[in-house]
Write an enzyme that holds these catalytic residues in place. Structure first.
Site, PDB file in Angstrom:
ATOM      1  N   HIS A  65       0.905  -1.244  -0.143  1.00 53.88           N
ATOM      2  CA  HIS A  65      -0.034   0.030  -0.099  1.00 53.88           C
ATOM      3  C   HIS A  65       0.736   1.212  -0.066  1.00 53.88           C
ATOM      4  O   HIS A  65       0.518   2.316  -0.410  1.00 53.88           O
ATOM      5  CB  HIS A  65      -0.786  -0.060   1.356  1.00 53.88           C
ATOM      6  CG  HIS A  65      -2.064  -0.598   1.046  1.00 53.88           C
ATOM      7  ND1 HIS A  65      -3.492  -0.442   1.421  1.00 53.88           N
ATOM      8  CD2 HIS A  65      -2.415  -1.953   0.772  1.00 53.88           C
ATOM      9  CE1 HIS A  65      -4.197  -1.504   1.049  1.00 53.88           C
ATOM     10  NE2 HIS A  65      -3.721  -2.291   0.585  1.00 53.88           N
ATOM     11  N   ASP A  66       2.016   1.252   0.451  1.00 54.22           N
ATOM     12  CA  ASP A  66       3.085   2.361   0.446  1.00 54.22           C
ATOM     13  C   ASP A  66       3.708   2.444  -1.028  1.00 54.22           C
ATOM     14  O   ASP A  66       3.337   3.327  -1.565  1.00 54.22           O
ATOM     15  CB  ASP A  66       4.059   2.102   1.593  1.00 54.22           C
ATOM     16  CG  ASP A  66       4.880   3.238   1.474  1.00 54.22           C
ATOM     17  OD1 ASP A  66       4.550   4.403   1.455  1.00 54.22           O
ATOM     18  OD2 ASP A  66       6.203   3.287   1.261  1.00 54.22           O
ATOM     19  N   SER A 244      -0.754 -24.042   7.210  1.00 53.92           N
ATOM     20  CA  SER A 244      -0.119 -23.311   6.133  1.00 53.92           C
ATOM     21  C   SER A 244      -0.610 -21.771   6.086  1.00 53.92           C
ATOM     22  O   SER A 244      -0.060 -21.046   5.430  1.00 53.92           O
ATOM     23  CB  SER A 244      -0.090 -24.030   4.790  1.00 53.92           C
ATOM     24  OG  SER A 244       0.619 -23.071   3.879  1.00 53.92           O
TER      25      SER A 244
END
Length: 321
Positions: A65-66, A244
């Site tokens: 998101h950055d 997992s």
């Protein structure tokens, strides 16, 4: 053919780890006295991971998101009434406190040396490695940006089509393979809320019926977890592979091949002609996935970075100096 693919992936990874513009591996070596900057960050991540292994998915999402807004410049970390944090896609982003904790630790050792943008990249790599993913050689040398505007945030949602997703990633310089790696790799340890998949369970694309591509057994299980009209928005593991869900591996691709993907985009990538072959190869070769995912993360970490004299090294990650 499989061995050839692994060799190519390794060559790509070696090329990517050498230098990306002004970024380089070991950028901080010898710049903090006897302190190892990356070890300081790793210790912070290790302590958090021991208490909360879901921090892996949080950091992967935070870095994505950055980087995919104005580049990997830590703009997402800046506070403000109209900063990127205030955009709806970022409402559920977390991990800011870990980045702040790591920043405080490196500031105590070497003030004004390590950027918040680099801490994001290093911390995410460390979290991936702790979750049994590849300990790829992250590149450093980024500097922090000055601006953070909610209006700049334009990120794909979980129901985006494969062609639209390819176009989005392509606009940032990424291939369809990169896209499959970054989406599927991030979703192998991710979680979501029932509200994001209700349509697939009950009213797919307003048809009044569930998504026909979802495995019926999984659909019935999820309906029990996410009953229609419930006021409780439960959490769902994106990788439904037993044992997992908190491991960085190729499980999400194997699940998608079996019609057991949680998000529509993951399921669509397994069947669309542009991506199905990529999903198939990753689902059947865990070692190749690890190498290629590491390379994709390195490539993402070099997106529109500030280096040299551009930007600044923030004293605290939430505000400009």
């Amino acid at each position: 053919m499989k061995s050839f693919g692994v060799v190519v992936a390794l060559l790509v990874l070696l090329n990517l780890t050498s230098c990306h513009g002004a970024l380089q591996t070991g950028f901080y070596n010898g710049k903090c006295g006897t302190n190892n900057v990356e070890s300081i960050i790793r210790n912070v991540v290790r302590q958090r991971f021991s208490r909360d292994p879901t921090i892996v998915a949080a950091l992967l999402r935070l870095q994505f998101h950055d980087c995919f807004v104005t580049g990997c410049d830590a703009s997402l970390l800046l506070n403000g009434p109209s900063s990127e944090k205030t955009s709806p896609p970022n409402f559920s982003v977390r991990g800011y406190d870990l980045i702040d904790q790591a920043k405080s630790a490196v500031e105590r050792a070497c003030p004004r040396l390590v950027s918040c943008a680099d801490i994001i990249a290093v911390a995410t790599r460390d979290a991936v490695a702790l979750a049994r993913g590849m300990n790829y050689r992250v590149q450093t040398g980024r500097r922090d940006g000055f601006s953070s505007q909610a209006r700049n945030v334009n990120l794909p949602g979980p129901s985006i089509s494969v062609p639209s997703s390819i176009a989005f990633f392509g606009s940032k310089g990424f291939t369809a393979r990169d896209m499959v790696l970054l989406i599927g790799g991030g979703h192998t340890v991710g979680i979501t809320h029932c509200s994001f998949i209700q349509d697939r369970l009950f009213n797919f694309r307003n048809t009044g019926r569930p998504d026909p591509s979802m495995n019926p057994t999984l659909r019935n299980q999820l309906r029990g977890r996410c009953p229609q009209g419930s006021p409780i928005d439960n959490l769902i593991n994106l990788d439904q592979t037993p044992g997992s869900s908190l491991v960085v591996d190729n499980g999400s691709y194997r699940q998608a091949r079996a019609g057991r993907a949680i998000f529509e985009i993951d399921q669509s990538m397994a069947s669309h002609r542009s991506t199905s072959g990529i999903v198939f190869s990753l689902a059947n070769n865990g070692a190749s996935f690890q190498t290629q995912f590491g390379a994709a993360m390195i490539k993402m970490g070099a997106l529109q970075v500030l280096t040299g004299r551009s930007g600044e090294i923030r004293r605290t990650c939430g505000r400009r100096n």
